[in-house]
Design a protein around this motif. Structure first.
Motif, PDB file in Angstrom:
ATOM      1  N   MET A 165      62.753  46.249  40.000  1.00 39.64           N
ATOM      2  CA  MET A 165      63.136  47.584  39.555  1.00 39.64           C
ATOM      3  C   MET A 165      62.186  48.627  40.123  1.00 39.64           C
ATOM      4  SD  MET A 165      65.506  49.051  37.789  1.00 39.64           S
ATOM      5  CE  MET A 165      65.899  50.569  36.919  1.00 39.64           C
ATOM      6  N   LYS A 166      60.879  48.336  40.104  1.00 41.20           N
ATOM      7  CA  LYS A 166      59.888  49.267  40.640  1.00 41.20           C
ATOM      8  C   LYS A 166      60.122  49.490  42.124  1.00 41.20           C
ATOM      9  CE  LYS A 166      56.370  48.085  37.211  1.00 41.20           C
ATOM     10  NZ  LYS A 166      55.043  47.485  36.987  1.00 41.20           N
ATOM     11  N   LYS A 167      60.471  48.410  42.831  1.00 37.97           N
ATOM     12  CA  LYS A 167      60.727  48.537  44.258  1.00 37.97           C
ATOM     13  C   LYS A 167      61.935  49.426  44.510  1.00 37.97           C
ATOM     14  CE  LYS A 167      58.730  44.108  45.622  1.00 37.97           C
ATOM     15  NZ  LYS A 167      58.989  42.787  46.229  1.00 37.97           N
ATOM     16  N   ILE A 168      62.948  49.284  43.670  1.00 38.98           N
ATOM     17  CA  ILE A 168      64.158  50.095  43.818  1.00 38.98           C
ATOM     18  C   ILE A 168      63.831  51.568  43.613  1.00 38.98           C
ATOM     19  CG2 ILE A 168      66.427  50.589  42.822  1.00 38.98           C
ATOM     20  CD1 ILE A 168      66.688  47.632  42.221  1.00 38.98           C
ATOM     21  N   ILE A 169      63.033  51.856  42.591  1.00 36.07           N
ATOM     22  CA  ILE A 169      62.657  53.248  42.299  1.00 36.07           C
ATOM     23  C   ILE A 169      61.868  53.845  43.451  1.00 36.07           C
ATOM     24  CG2 ILE A 169      61.291  54.715  40.787  1.00 36.07           C
ATOM     25  CD1 ILE A 169      62.031  52.831  38.503  1.00 36.07           C
ATOM     26  N   LYS A 170      60.875  53.081  43.983  1.00 38.05           N
ATOM     27  CA  LYS A 170      60.051  53.565  45.093  1.00 38.05           C
ATOM     28  C   LYS A 170      60.907  53.863  46.316  1.00 38.05           C
ATOM     29  CE  LYS A 170      55.780  51.274  43.678  1.00 38.05           C
ATOM     30  NZ  LYS A 170      54.792  50.227  44.020  1.00 38.05           N
ATOM     31  N   CYS A 171      61.828  52.958  46.617  1.00 35.00           N
ATOM     32  CA  CYS A 171      62.690  53.150  47.774  1.00 35.00           C
ATOM     33  C   CYS A 171      63.565  54.383  47.592  1.00 35.00           C
ATOM     34  CB  CYS A 171      63.562  51.925  48.006  1.00 35.00           C
ATOM     35  SG  CYS A 171      62.628  50.492  48.581  1.00 35.00           S
ATOM     36  N   THR A 172      64.066  54.548  46.384  1.00 34.11           N
ATOM     37  CA  THR A 172      64.917  55.697  46.104  1.00 34.11           C
ATOM     38  C   THR A 172      64.148  56.990  46.255  1.00 34.11           C
ATOM     39  OG1 THR A 172      66.203  54.354  44.572  1.00 34.11           O
ATOM     40  CG2 THR A 172      66.434  56.724  44.387  1.00 34.11           C
ATOM     41  N   LEU A 173      62.918  57.041  45.723  1.00 35.98           N
ATOM     42  CA  LEU A 173      62.095  58.238  45.822  1.00 35.98           C
ATOM     43  C   LEU A 173      61.798  58.569  47.269  1.00 35.98           C
ATOM     44  CD1 LEU A 173      59.576  57.668  42.885  1.00 35.98           C
ATOM     45  CD2 LEU A 173      61.480  59.284  42.973  1.00 35.98           C
ATOM     46  N   ALA A 174      61.444  57.540  48.027  1.00 31.05           N
ATOM     47  CA  ALA A 174      61.134  57.779  49.435  1.00 31.05           C
ATOM     48  C   ALA A 174      62.336  58.322  50.166  1.00 31.05           C
ATOM     49  CB  ALA A 174      60.646  56.494  50.087  1.00 31.05           C
ATOM     50  N   PHE A 175      63.476  57.755  49.871  1.00 33.35           N
ATOM     51  CA  PHE A 175      64.696  58.188  50.533  1.00 33.35           C
ATOM     52  C   PHE A 175      65.014  59.639  50.191  1.00 33.35           C
ATOM     53  CE2 PHE A 175      69.296  58.697  50.667  1.00 33.35           C
ATOM     54  CZ  PHE A 175      69.565  58.321  51.972  1.00 33.35           C
ATOM     55  N   LEU A 176      64.856  59.955  48.873  1.00 28.88           N
ATOM     56  CA  LEU A 176      65.127  61.322  48.439  1.00 28.88           C
ATOM     57  C   LEU A 176      64.205  62.321  49.118  1.00 28.88           C
ATOM     58  CD1 LEU A 176      65.700  60.764  44.625  1.00 28.88           C
ATOM     59  CD2 LEU A 176      67.421  61.330  46.342  1.00 28.88           C
ATOM     60  N   GLY A 228      59.036  46.809  30.256  1.00 28.98           N
ATOM     61  CA  GLY A 228      58.614  45.457  30.573  1.00 28.98           C
ATOM     62  C   GLY A 228      59.624  44.702  31.415  1.00 28.98           C
ATOM     63  N   ASP A 229      60.432  45.443  32.198  1.00 32.70           N
ATOM     64  CA  ASP A 229      61.449  44.824  33.053  1.00 32.70           C
ATOM     65  C   ASP A 229      62.430  43.958  32.265  1.00 32.70           C
ATOM     66  OD1 ASP A 229      60.272  46.012  35.236  1.00 32.70           O
ATOM     67  OD2 ASP A 229      59.080  44.235  35.753  1.00 32.70           O
ATOM     68  N   THR A 230      62.667  44.297  30.981  1.00 27.93           N
ATOM     69  CA  THR A 230      63.610  43.548  30.141  1.00 27.93           C
ATOM     70  C   THR A 230      65.042  43.929  30.500  1.00 27.93           C
ATOM     71  OG1 THR A 230      62.026  43.505  28.322  1.00 27.93           O
ATOM     72  CG2 THR A 230      64.332  43.053  27.783  1.00 27.93           C
ATOM     73  N   SER A 231      65.853  42.937  30.793  1.00 29.64           N
ATOM     74  CA  SER A 231      67.252  43.186  31.149  1.00 29.64           C
ATOM     75  C   SER A 231      68.031  43.607  29.915  1.00 29.64           C
ATOM     76  CB  SER A 231      67.873  41.927  31.754  1.00 29.64           C
ATOM     77  OG  SER A 231      69.235  42.157  32.059  1.00 29.64           O
ATOM     78  N   LEU A 232      68.673  44.779  29.991  1.00 24.82           N
ATOM     79  CA  LEU A 232      69.484  45.274  28.884  1.00 24.82           C
ATOM     80  C   LEU A 232      70.976  45.105  29.144  1.00 24.82           C
ATOM     81  CD1 LEU A 232      67.600  48.649  28.250  1.00 24.82           C
ATOM     82  CD2 LEU A 232      67.208  46.442  27.141  1.00 24.82           C
ATOM     83  N   PHE A 233      71.345  45.282  30.413  1.00 24.07           N
ATOM     84  CA  PHE A 233      72.767  45.323  30.735  1.00 24.07           C
ATOM     85  C   PHE A 233      72.928  44.877  32.180  1.00 24.07           C
ATOM     86  CE2 PHE A 233      76.633  47.581  32.064  1.00 24.07           C
ATOM     87  CZ  PHE A 233      77.490  47.319  31.007  1.00 24.07           C
ATOM     88  N   ARG A 234      73.737  43.859  32.408  1.00 17.70           N
ATOM     89  CA  ARG A 234      73.871  43.310  33.762  1.00 17.70           C
ATOM     90  C   ARG A 234      75.329  43.349  34.185  1.00 17.70           C
ATOM     91  NH1 ARG A 234      71.314  39.439  37.183  1.00 17.70           N
ATOM     92  NH2 ARG A 234      72.290  39.776  39.214  1.00 17.70           N
ATOM     93  N   ILE A 235      75.565  43.938  35.372  1.00 13.67           N
ATOM     94  CA  ILE A 235      76.904  43.902  35.967  1.00 13.67           C
ATOM     95  C   ILE A 235      76.807  43.085  37.244  1.00 13.67           C
ATOM     96  CG2 ILE A 235      78.817  45.236  36.906  1.00 13.67           C
ATOM     97  CD1 ILE A 235      77.903  47.594  35.291  1.00 13.67           C
ATOM     98  N   THR A 256      71.912  39.298  28.366  1.00 12.04           N
ATOM     99  CA  THR A 256      71.783  38.133  29.233  1.00 12.04           C
ATOM    100  C   THR A 256      71.990  38.570  30.673  1.00 12.04           C
ATOM    101  OG1 THR A 256      72.705  35.966  29.810  1.00 12.04           O
ATOM    102  CG2 THR A 256      74.233  37.575  28.892  1.00 12.04           C
ATOM    103  N   THR A 257      71.237  37.970  31.597  1.00 11.75           N
ATOM    104  CA  THR A 257      71.391  38.275  33.025  1.00 11.75           C
ATOM    105  C   THR A 257      72.377  37.330  33.701  1.00 11.75           C
ATOM    106  OG1 THR A 257      69.500  36.842  33.548  1.00 11.75           O
ATOM    107  CG2 THR A 257      69.037  39.179  33.158  1.00 11.75           C
TER     108      THR A 257
END
Length: 343
Positions: free
Chosen positions: A1-12, A76-83, A93-94
């Protein structure tokens, strides 16, 4: 998730905005797409965009991560909702597996309002896996389960199989809109002590119990007694009134057969003097102990009637013989008188 956020910020920061710069302390707006690639595979990406006037959150591409779908996470990187990539959804559940919606946890449908859940099929499942198992309704809640209940029109409840009632009482007609009488427990069937099944327990249905049908098949039946004799199909402790009773039994026409040994009246007289009852007839002691077998007693009565008929016929024959003898004696007496008169 952190990697996704960093990539998104950089892209933006570098490419996303057609005007303005990234504002870390306020709102950010773009007229284009917000896109982030997979650090492990740049051919896979996710994006936030508009398509045909519909806001779209999309994951795609090819290779690693392209078909893994989305995972909405909490602290804490807890999965709440998975598609998943195939559209299956997991909540709590993941791994939703093959289910379109897999929820690990309690579900409240309708919130605090009176809403409906409409579905075609409901199956039970195991408490430790997704294997089909028993279905529990209002388990351990102490609350009732209403099926087809309503103020206006009631629905039928069809069961294609056995019905098991875990309680001792089975009630009928509680809300059928018909006369309830003064008793409202409506206990149609009750599993009573000593493993007894009571029909219309305590006369809750005060109009009585009607058993219809072209046939009523029972085993040993007791009326007025809780202990029917197992040697008899019907035991009645009380009086019985009937317009007609048909008893199947052997009959006594054998008395009229030529080989029947009809006892002499002298033999009958000796038997009566010794036993105080007729031959072939149960004694008083036997009747008091065993009761009267109606079919056998009717046969015995007919046997005695037919024996009496034979005795009467014998007496009739004897009487006619005596009448002939008397006539001969009278004729001789008349001749004797005539001879005496001539002298």
């Amino acid at each position: 998730m952190k990697k996704i956020i960093k990539c998104t910020l950089a892209f933006l920061v570098m490419n996303s905005f057609s005007y303005g710069q990234w504002n870390p302390n306020g709102d950010n707006t773009t007229s284009g797409n917000i896109r982030a690639t997979n650090p492990n595979n740049t051919a896979a990406s996710n994006s936030l965009s508009w398509y045909n006037n519909i806001a779209r959150l999309r994951v795609g591409g090819v290779g690693i991560g392209a078909s893994n779908g989305f995972d909405f996470q909490g602290p804490g990187d807890t999965s709440l909702f998975r598609i998943m990539g195939n559209g299956n959804i997991g909540i709590g559940t993941t791994s939703p597996g093959t289910w379109k919606l897999n929820v690990k946890g309690h579900v409240n449908i309708g919130g605090d309002g009176n809403y409906r859940l409409r579905t075609r099929h409901v199956d039970g499942k195991s408490s430790t896996s997704d294997v089909i198992d028993d279905l529990y309704l209002n388990y351990n809640s102490g609350k009732n389960v209403y099926v087809g209940y309503g103020d206006n029109a009631h629905s039928n409840f069809y069961v294609f199989g056995r019905i098991r009632n875990g309680g001792a009482d089975f009630q009928l007609g509680v809300h059928d809109g018909r006369d309830q009488g003064t008793k409202t427990s409506n206990r149609a069937l009750v599993h009573y002590i000593n493993d007894e099944l009571h029909l219309n327990y305590d006369s809750d249905f005060e109009g009585g119990t009607f058993i219809g049908g072209p046939k009523v098949i029972m085993d040993n039946v007791g009326i007025g007694t809780r202990n029917p004799d197992p040697n008899y199909k019907l035991s009645v402790n009380g009086k019985v009134r009937a317009k007609e009773i048909v008893v199947e039994a052997n009959w006594a026409d054998y008395v009229f057969q030529e080989n029947y040994q009809l006892p002499t009246l002298e033999e009958v007289a000796i038997f009566i003097k010794e036993n105080y009852h007729l031959p072939d007839v149960p004694s008083q002691q036997e009747i008091e102990k065993e009761g009267v077998a109606v079919g056998d007693m009717q046969r015995i009565h007919m046997q005695k009637i037919e024996e009496l008929t034979l005795y009467i016929l014998q007496q009739e024959k004897r009487i006619k013989e005596l009448e002939v003898q008397n006539a001969k004696i009278e004729a001789l007496e008349q001749k004797l008188e005539l001879l005496l008169e001539r002298k």
